[in-house]
Scaffold this active site. Structure first.
Site, PDB file in Angstrom:
ATOM      1  N   GLY A 100      -8.739  -9.058  -1.524  1.00  0.00           N
ATOM      2  CA  GLY A 100      -7.797 -10.118  -1.200  1.00  0.00           C
ATOM      3  C   GLY A 100      -7.455 -10.802  -2.503  1.00  0.00           C
ATOM      4  O   GLY A 100      -7.195 -10.139  -3.512  1.00  0.00           O
ATOM      5  N   GLU A 101      -7.540 -12.100  -2.524  1.00  0.00           N
ATOM      6  CA  GLU A 101      -7.246 -12.844  -3.742  1.00  0.00           C
ATOM      7  C   GLU A 101      -8.418 -13.800  -3.961  1.00  0.00           C
ATOM      8  O   GLU A 101      -8.624 -14.719  -3.172  1.00  0.00           O
ATOM      9  CB  GLU A 101      -5.915 -13.577  -3.566  1.00  0.00           C
ATOM     10  CG  GLU A 101      -5.080 -13.631  -4.824  1.00  0.00           C
ATOM     11  CD  GLU A 101      -5.671 -14.608  -5.815  1.00  0.00           C
ATOM     12  OE1 GLU A 101      -5.811 -14.243  -7.001  1.00  0.00           O
ATOM     13  OE2 GLU A 101      -6.028 -15.721  -5.392  1.00  0.00           O
ATOM     14  N   SER A 102      -9.194 -13.552  -5.023  1.00  0.00           N
ATOM     15  CA  SER A 102     -10.457 -14.277  -5.167  1.00  0.00           C
ATOM     16  C   SER A 102     -10.261 -15.789  -5.319  1.00  0.00           C
ATOM     17  O   SER A 102     -11.063 -16.575  -4.802  1.00  0.00           O
ATOM     18  CB  SER A 102     -11.261 -13.706  -6.335  1.00  0.00           C
ATOM     19  OG  SER A 102     -10.487 -13.684  -7.517  1.00  0.00           O
ATOM     20  N   CYS A 149     -13.449  -5.351  -4.648  1.00  0.00           N
ATOM     21  CA  CYS A 149     -12.327  -5.923  -5.383  1.00  0.00           C
ATOM     22  C   CYS A 149     -12.445  -7.460  -5.502  1.00  0.00           C
ATOM     23  O   CYS A 149     -13.290  -7.922  -6.245  1.00  0.00           O
ATOM     24  CB  CYS A 149     -11.021  -5.453  -4.768  1.00  0.00           C
ATOM     25  SG  CYS A 149      -9.686  -5.471  -5.963  1.00  0.00           S
ATOM     26  N   HIS A 201     -11.272   0.178  -3.296  1.00  0.00           N
ATOM     27  CA  HIS A 201     -11.261  -0.151  -1.859  1.00  0.00           C
ATOM     28  C   HIS A 201     -11.705   1.043  -1.029  1.00  0.00           C
ATOM     29  O   HIS A 201     -10.857   1.783  -0.510  1.00  0.00           O
ATOM     30  CB  HIS A 201      -9.837  -0.550  -1.432  1.00  0.00           C
ATOM     31  CG  HIS A 201      -9.403  -1.874  -1.940  1.00  0.00           C
ATOM     32  ND1 HIS A 201      -9.461  -3.019  -1.183  1.00  0.00           N
ATOM     33  CD2 HIS A 201      -8.924  -2.242  -3.142  1.00  0.00           C
ATOM     34  CE1 HIS A 201      -9.022  -4.033  -1.899  1.00  0.00           C
ATOM     35  NE2 HIS A 201      -8.685  -3.598  -3.087  1.00  0.00           N
ATOM     36  N   ILE A 232      -6.296  -1.570  -6.256  1.00  0.00           N
ATOM     37  CA  ILE A 232      -5.154  -2.467  -6.007  1.00  0.00           C
ATOM     38  C   ILE A 232      -5.344  -3.739  -6.841  1.00  0.00           C
ATOM     39  O   ILE A 232      -6.264  -4.519  -6.575  1.00  0.00           O
ATOM     40  CB  ILE A 232      -5.051  -2.842  -4.508  1.00  0.00           C
ATOM     41  CG1 ILE A 232      -4.942  -1.579  -3.635  1.00  0.00           C
ATOM     42  CG2 ILE A 232      -3.837  -3.758  -4.260  1.00  0.00           C
ATOM     43  CD1 ILE A 232      -5.059  -1.831  -2.145  1.00  0.00           C
ATOM     44  N   ARG A 233      -4.520  -3.919  -7.829  1.00  0.00           N
ATOM     45  CA  ARG A 233      -4.664  -5.048  -8.754  1.00  0.00           C
ATOM     46  C   ARG A 233      -6.150  -5.266  -9.090  1.00  0.00           C
ATOM     47  O   ARG A 233      -6.688  -6.362  -8.968  1.00  0.00           O
ATOM     48  CB  ARG A 233      -4.043  -6.333  -8.176  1.00  0.00           C
ATOM     49  CG  ARG A 233      -2.549  -6.208  -7.942  1.00  0.00           C
ATOM     50  CD  ARG A 233      -1.916  -7.537  -7.536  1.00  0.00           C
ATOM     51  NE  ARG A 233      -2.681  -8.223  -6.495  1.00  0.00           N
ATOM     52  CZ  ARG A 233      -2.651  -7.902  -5.218  1.00  0.00           C
ATOM     53  NH1 ARG A 233      -1.923  -6.900  -4.796  1.00  0.00           N
ATOM     54  NH2 ARG A 233      -3.368  -8.584  -4.350  1.00  0.00           N
ATOM     55  N   ARG A 290     -10.368 -10.090 -14.067  1.00  0.00           N
ATOM     56  CA  ARG A 290      -9.392  -9.934 -12.985  1.00  0.00           C
ATOM     57  C   ARG A 290      -8.127  -9.243 -13.482  1.00  0.00           C
ATOM     58  O   ARG A 290      -7.750  -9.404 -14.642  1.00  0.00           O
ATOM     59  CB  ARG A 290      -9.018 -11.308 -12.415  1.00  0.00           C
ATOM     60  CG  ARG A 290     -10.183 -12.015 -11.765  1.00  0.00           C
ATOM     61  CD  ARG A 290      -9.789 -13.398 -11.305  1.00  0.00           C
ATOM     62  NE  ARG A 290      -8.737 -13.327 -10.291  1.00  0.00           N
ATOM     63  CZ  ARG A 290      -8.039 -14.379  -9.875  1.00  0.00           C
ATOM     64  NH1 ARG A 290      -8.258 -15.565 -10.387  1.00  0.00           N
ATOM     65  NH2 ARG A 290      -7.112 -14.237  -8.956  1.00  0.00           N
ATOM     66  N   GLU A 310     -12.696   1.154   1.885  1.00  0.00           N
ATOM     67  CA  GLU A 310     -12.264   1.016   3.292  1.00  0.00           C
ATOM     68  C   GLU A 310     -10.880   1.624   3.513  1.00  0.00           C
ATOM     69  O   GLU A 310     -10.452   1.801   4.651  1.00  0.00           O
ATOM     70  CB  GLU A 310     -12.305  -0.467   3.712  1.00  0.00           C
ATOM     71  CG  GLU A 310     -11.189  -1.361   3.199  1.00  0.00           C
ATOM     72  CD  GLU A 310     -11.313  -1.770   1.730  1.00  0.00           C
ATOM     73  OE1 GLU A 310     -12.214  -1.272   1.032  1.00  0.00           O
ATOM     74  OE2 GLU A 310     -10.485  -2.589   1.283  1.00  0.00           O
TER      75      GLU A 310
HETATM   76  N1  GLN Z   1      -6.416  -9.321  -8.120  1.00  0.00           N
HETATM   77  C1  GLN Z   1      -7.234  -9.858  -7.071  1.00  0.00           C
HETATM   78  C2  GLN Z   1      -8.079 -11.035  -7.595  1.00  0.00           C
HETATM   79  O1  GLN Z   1      -8.108 -11.304  -8.755  1.00  0.00           O
HETATM   80  C3  GLN Z   1      -8.124  -8.801  -6.457  1.00  0.00           C
HETATM   81  C4  GLN Z   1      -7.279  -7.717  -5.835  1.00  0.00           C
HETATM   82  C5  GLN Z   1      -7.863  -7.098  -4.613  1.00  0.00           C
HETATM   83  O2  GLN Z   1      -8.816  -7.599  -4.014  1.00  0.00           O
HETATM   84  N2  GLN Z   1      -7.234  -6.040  -4.175  1.00  0.00           N
HETATM   85  O3  GLN Z   1      -8.723 -11.671  -6.832  1.00  0.00           O
END
Ligand code: GLN
Length: 196
Positions: A46-48, A76, A170, A134-135, A103, A172
């Site tokens: 997600g987005e930390s 992630c 990921h 993913i990112r 990150r 999952e």
């Molecule tokens: N870029 C996100 C972060 O810094 C992590 C990306 C992800 O969980 N797919 O939190």
């Protein structure tokens, strides 16, 4: 075995499905009190930074106690939350893994990709495994008590310290169930949780 998936944000449902497929009894954790009911926890991607905001100070403290006491697997953004040191930008980590993580370390061009890496925790046999990034963050430092359990090229992409594990990809989102199975094995094992 009751396993929680932190369900504040991000791709928690794919983890729920995978864990159920492997026979776990899954609880979607939306409130800190629910941590008392579970034997292991998955912190999804997600987005930390958003996770930190949604957790708030009290939620962060409660989660910190949990991850220092019980098996936890972060993917992630979850891996970022579990780290001792977070860069780009610097942000608080739960300190359950003695790693430094950066990150969004792959830049914009290749910020998301599917690659083949090696999963080393697997019993003898084929260690090749699909990895969806993913990112993704990059693990830049691995402390002495931390075991690298997966690599992509020369980069560590999954690590384990005691009964806490993390992956920058990921699992999952791939059909392969080995990484989640390794976490469930860890939940059932007597390996003590190592402290920093
Ligand atoms: N870029 C996100 C972060 O810094 C992590 C990306 C992800 O969980 N797919 O939190």
């Amino acid at each position: 075995m009751k396993i929680g998936v932190l369900a504040l944000q991000g791709d928690f449902d794919a983890h729920r499905r995978r864990l159920e497929e492997l026979g776990a009894d899954v609880v979607l954790v939306k409130k800190a009190e629910q941590l008392d009911e579970i034997e292991g926890l998955v912190i999804p991607g997600g987005e930390s930074g958003t996770f930190l905001k949604l957790l708030g100070e009290a939620g962060f403290e409660k989660l910190k106690q949990f991850v220092h006491a019980k098996p936890t697997f972060g993917t992630c953004a979850g891996a970022i939350l579990l780290a001792a040191e977070v860069e780009n930008p610097k942000q608080a980590g739960l300190g359950a893994l003695d790693i430094r993580i950066r990150r969004n370390a792959y830049g914009r061009q290749i910020d998301s990709s599917i690659r083949e890496g090696r999963f080393l925790a697997e019993k003898p046999g084929d260690s090749r495994i699909e990895m969806v990034f993913i990112r993704a963050p990059k693990i830049e430092r691995v402390g002495p008590g931390v075991e690298v359990i997966a690599t992509e090229g020369s980069d560590p992409v999954a690590v384990r310290q005691g009964r806490v594990m993390a992956a920058t990809f990921h699992p999952e989102l791939s059909d392969d169930t080995r990484v989640h199975q390794a976490f469930l094995d860890l939940c059932g094992a007597d390996t003590p949780v190592r402290r920093l």
